[in-house]
Write a protein that holds these residues in place. Structure first.
Motif, PDB file in Angstrom:
ATOM      1  N   PRO A   4      28.991  31.629  38.257  1.00 25.38           N
ATOM      2  CA  PRO A   4      29.374  31.461  39.671  1.00 25.38           C
ATOM      3  C   PRO A   4      29.285  29.978  40.047  1.00 25.38           C
ATOM      4  O   PRO A   4      28.430  29.249  39.522  1.00 25.38           O
ATOM      5  CB  PRO A   4      28.327  32.285  40.421  1.00 25.38           C
ATOM      6  N   ASN A   5      30.160  29.536  40.940  1.00 26.73           N
ATOM      7  CA  ASN A   5      30.209  28.124  41.316  1.00 26.73           C
ATOM      8  C   ASN A   5      28.855  27.572  41.732  1.00 26.73           C
ATOM      9  O   ASN A   5      28.475  26.460  41.343  1.00 26.73           O
ATOM     10  CB  ASN A   5      31.218  27.893  42.447  1.00 26.73           C
ATOM     11  N   ILE A   6      28.099  28.334  42.522  1.00 28.96           N
ATOM     12  CA  ILE A   6      26.836  27.823  43.043  1.00 28.96           C
ATOM     13  C   ILE A   6      25.820  27.613  41.922  1.00 28.96           C
ATOM     14  O   ILE A   6      25.017  26.675  41.961  1.00 28.96           O
ATOM     15  CB  ILE A   6      26.277  28.729  44.179  1.00 28.96           C
ATOM     16  N   GLU A   9      26.821  24.441  40.179  1.00 28.84           N
ATOM     17  CA  GLU A   9      26.380  23.305  40.999  1.00 28.84           C
ATOM     18  C   GLU A   9      24.890  23.047  40.823  1.00 28.84           C
ATOM     19  O   GLU A   9      24.452  21.898  40.766  1.00 28.84           O
ATOM     20  CB  GLU A   9      26.701  23.551  42.475  1.00 28.84           C
ATOM     21  N   LEU A  10      24.095  24.117  40.737  1.00 27.32           N
ATOM     22  CA  LEU A  10      22.657  23.979  40.538  1.00 27.32           C
ATOM     23  C   LEU A  10      22.363  23.297  39.200  1.00 27.32           C
ATOM     24  O   LEU A  10      21.541  22.380  39.129  1.00 27.32           O
ATOM     25  CB  LEU A  10      21.978  25.346  40.598  1.00 27.32           C
ATOM     26  N   VAL A  11      23.026  23.739  38.134  1.00 31.57           N
ATOM     27  CA  VAL A  11      22.828  23.146  36.807  1.00 31.57           C
ATOM     28  C   VAL A  11      23.200  21.670  36.837  1.00 31.57           C
ATOM     29  O   VAL A  11      22.458  20.810  36.327  1.00 31.57           O
ATOM     30  CB  VAL A  11      23.627  23.914  35.729  1.00 31.57           C
ATOM     31  N   LYS A  12      24.326  21.349  37.456  1.00 32.38           N
ATOM     32  CA  LYS A  12      24.766  19.948  37.558  1.00 32.38           C
ATOM     33  C   LYS A  12      23.737  19.116  38.320  1.00 32.38           C
ATOM     34  O   LYS A  12      23.359  18.023  37.882  1.00 32.38           O
ATOM     35  CB  LYS A  12      26.129  19.884  38.256  1.00 32.38           C
ATOM     36  N   ALA A  13      23.254  19.625  39.446  1.00 28.55           N
ATOM     37  CA  ALA A  13      22.256  18.902  40.246  1.00 28.55           C
ATOM     38  C   ALA A  13      20.974  18.694  39.445  1.00 28.55           C
ATOM     39  O   ALA A  13      20.376  17.611  39.489  1.00 28.55           O
ATOM     40  CB  ALA A  13      21.973  19.652  41.540  1.00 28.55           C
ATOM     41  N   GLN A  14      20.556  19.721  38.702  1.00 28.50           N
ATOM     42  CA  GLN A  14      19.339  19.596  37.886  1.00 28.50           C
ATOM     43  C   GLN A  14      19.521  18.519  36.828  1.00 28.50           C
ATOM     44  O   GLN A  14      18.648  17.687  36.627  1.00 28.50           O
ATOM     45  CB  GLN A  14      18.999  20.938  37.233  1.00 28.50           C
ATOM     46  N   ASN A  15      20.658  18.539  36.157  1.00 28.43           N
ATOM     47  CA  ASN A  15      20.889  17.596  35.067  1.00 28.43           C
ATOM     48  C   ASN A  15      21.093  16.166  35.556  1.00 28.43           C
ATOM     49  O   ASN A  15      20.950  15.223  34.781  1.00 28.43           O
ATOM     50  CB  ASN A  15      22.050  18.067  34.191  1.00 28.43           C
ATOM     51  N   GLU A  16      21.398  16.010  36.839  1.00 26.58           N
ATOM     52  CA  GLU A  16      21.500  14.671  37.445  1.00 26.58           C
ATOM     53  C   GLU A  16      20.212  14.290  38.176  1.00 26.58           C
ATOM     54  O   GLU A  16      20.134  13.233  38.787  1.00 26.58           O
ATOM     55  CB  GLU A  16      22.685  14.630  38.419  1.00 26.58           C
ATOM     56  N   PHE A  17      19.216  15.184  38.143  1.00 29.28           N
ATOM     57  CA  PHE A  17      17.933  14.991  38.840  1.00 29.28           C
ATOM     58  C   PHE A  17      18.146  14.713  40.324  1.00 29.28           C
ATOM     59  O   PHE A  17      17.454  13.905  40.939  1.00 29.28           O
ATOM     60  CB  PHE A  17      17.093  13.888  38.178  1.00 29.28           C
ATOM     61  N   ASN A  18      19.131  15.414  40.911  1.00 26.49           N
ATOM     62  CA  ASN A  18      19.495  15.233  42.314  1.00 26.49           C
ATOM     63  C   ASN A  18      18.841  16.352  43.138  1.00 26.49           C
ATOM     64  O   ASN A  18      19.393  17.441  43.288  1.00 26.49           O
ATOM     65  CB  ASN A  18      21.022  15.250  42.453  1.00 26.49           C
ATOM     66  N   CYS A  25      21.963  24.071  47.209  1.00 26.58           N
ATOM     67  CA  CYS A  25      22.514  25.275  46.587  1.00 26.58           C
ATOM     68  C   CYS A  25      21.871  26.537  47.165  1.00 26.58           C
ATOM     69  O   CYS A  25      22.331  27.645  46.900  1.00 26.58           O
ATOM     70  CB  CYS A  25      22.295  25.237  45.076  1.00 26.58           C
ATOM     71  N   PHE A  26      20.817  26.356  47.965  1.00 28.78           N
ATOM     72  CA  PHE A  26      20.040  27.483  48.479  1.00 28.78           C
ATOM     73  C   PHE A  26      20.322  27.740  49.952  1.00 28.78           C
ATOM     74  O   PHE A  26      20.603  26.818  50.707  1.00 28.78           O
ATOM     75  CB  PHE A  26      18.541  27.203  48.301  1.00 28.78           C
ATOM     76  N   ALA A  27      20.170  29.007  50.338  1.00 28.74           N
ATOM     77  CA  ALA A  27      20.228  29.392  51.750  1.00 28.74           C
ATOM     78  C   ALA A  27      19.003  28.792  52.459  1.00 28.74           C
ATOM     79  O   ALA A  27      17.995  28.484  51.825  1.00 28.74           O
ATOM     80  CB  ALA A  27      20.218  30.914  51.869  1.00 28.74           C
ATOM     81  N   GLU A  28      19.084  28.640  53.775  1.00 25.94           N
ATOM     82  CA  GLU A  28      17.991  28.044  54.559  1.00 25.94           C
ATOM     83  C   GLU A  28      16.657  28.742  54.326  1.00 25.94           C
ATOM     84  O   GLU A  28      15.623  28.096  54.243  1.00 25.94           O
ATOM     85  CB  GLU A  28      18.323  28.071  56.058  1.00 25.94           C
ATOM     86  N   SER A  94      23.874  35.183  47.943  1.00 27.55           N
ATOM     87  CA  SER A  94      24.317  35.724  49.220  1.00 27.55           C
ATOM     88  C   SER A  94      25.208  34.702  49.915  1.00 27.55           C
ATOM     89  O   SER A  94      24.793  33.555  50.093  1.00 27.55           O
ATOM     90  CB  SER A  94      23.096  36.051  50.094  1.00 27.55           C
ATOM     91  N   HIS A  95      26.410  35.111  50.267  1.00 23.92           N
ATOM     92  CA  HIS A  95      27.350  34.251  50.996  1.00 23.92           C
ATOM     93  C   HIS A  95      27.570  32.912  50.288  1.00 23.92           C
ATOM     94  O   HIS A  95      27.615  31.865  50.925  1.00 23.92           O
ATOM     95  CB  HIS A  95      26.891  34.031  52.437  1.00 23.92           C
TER      96      HIS A  95
END
Length: 105
Positions: A4-6, A9-18, A25-28, A94-95
């Motif tokens: 899934p896209n989200i 995105e999480l994997v990409k953010a982790q690998n960029e240490f962002n 990537c998370f709901a509030e 979710s959403h």
């Protein structure tokens, strides 16, 4: 692997240490359970992943994704004892966002 896209995105953010992109990537009101602790809400999740990024410099390499159960198996490698290790990331989505993430060995 068809993630899934989200989750991509999480994997990409982790690998960029962002940490900010990771938290986004998370709901509030999302929660993360890792190493025996629960982190609630985006701000707490961002603080947790920021500290983890600084302490462990962990990157993720997706190995397998179970679509019916939303479980990603990924090799995590970094500056932590036992690296690399295969972890399972149990997602509830979710959403288009992550509502819950439980990380297990």
């Amino acid at each position: 692997m068809n993630l899934p896209n989200i989750i991509s995105e999480l994997v990409k953010a982790q690998n960029e240490f962002n940490s900010a992109a990771y938290a986004n990537c998370f709901a509030e009101n999302a929660e993360v359970f890792d190493e025996g602790k629960t982190h609630n809400g985006k701000a707490e999740i961002e603080s947790w992943i920021d500290k983890a990024n600084k302490d462990y410099k962990a990157s993720m390499k997706p190995l397998d994704y179970n679509e019916s159960e939303n479980i990603l198996s990924a090799e995590a490698s970094g500056t932590f004892p036992g690296s690399p290790i295969v972890l399972k990331y149990h997602f509830q989505l979710s959403h288009g966002l992550i509502q819950s993430l439980k990380i297990t060995g």
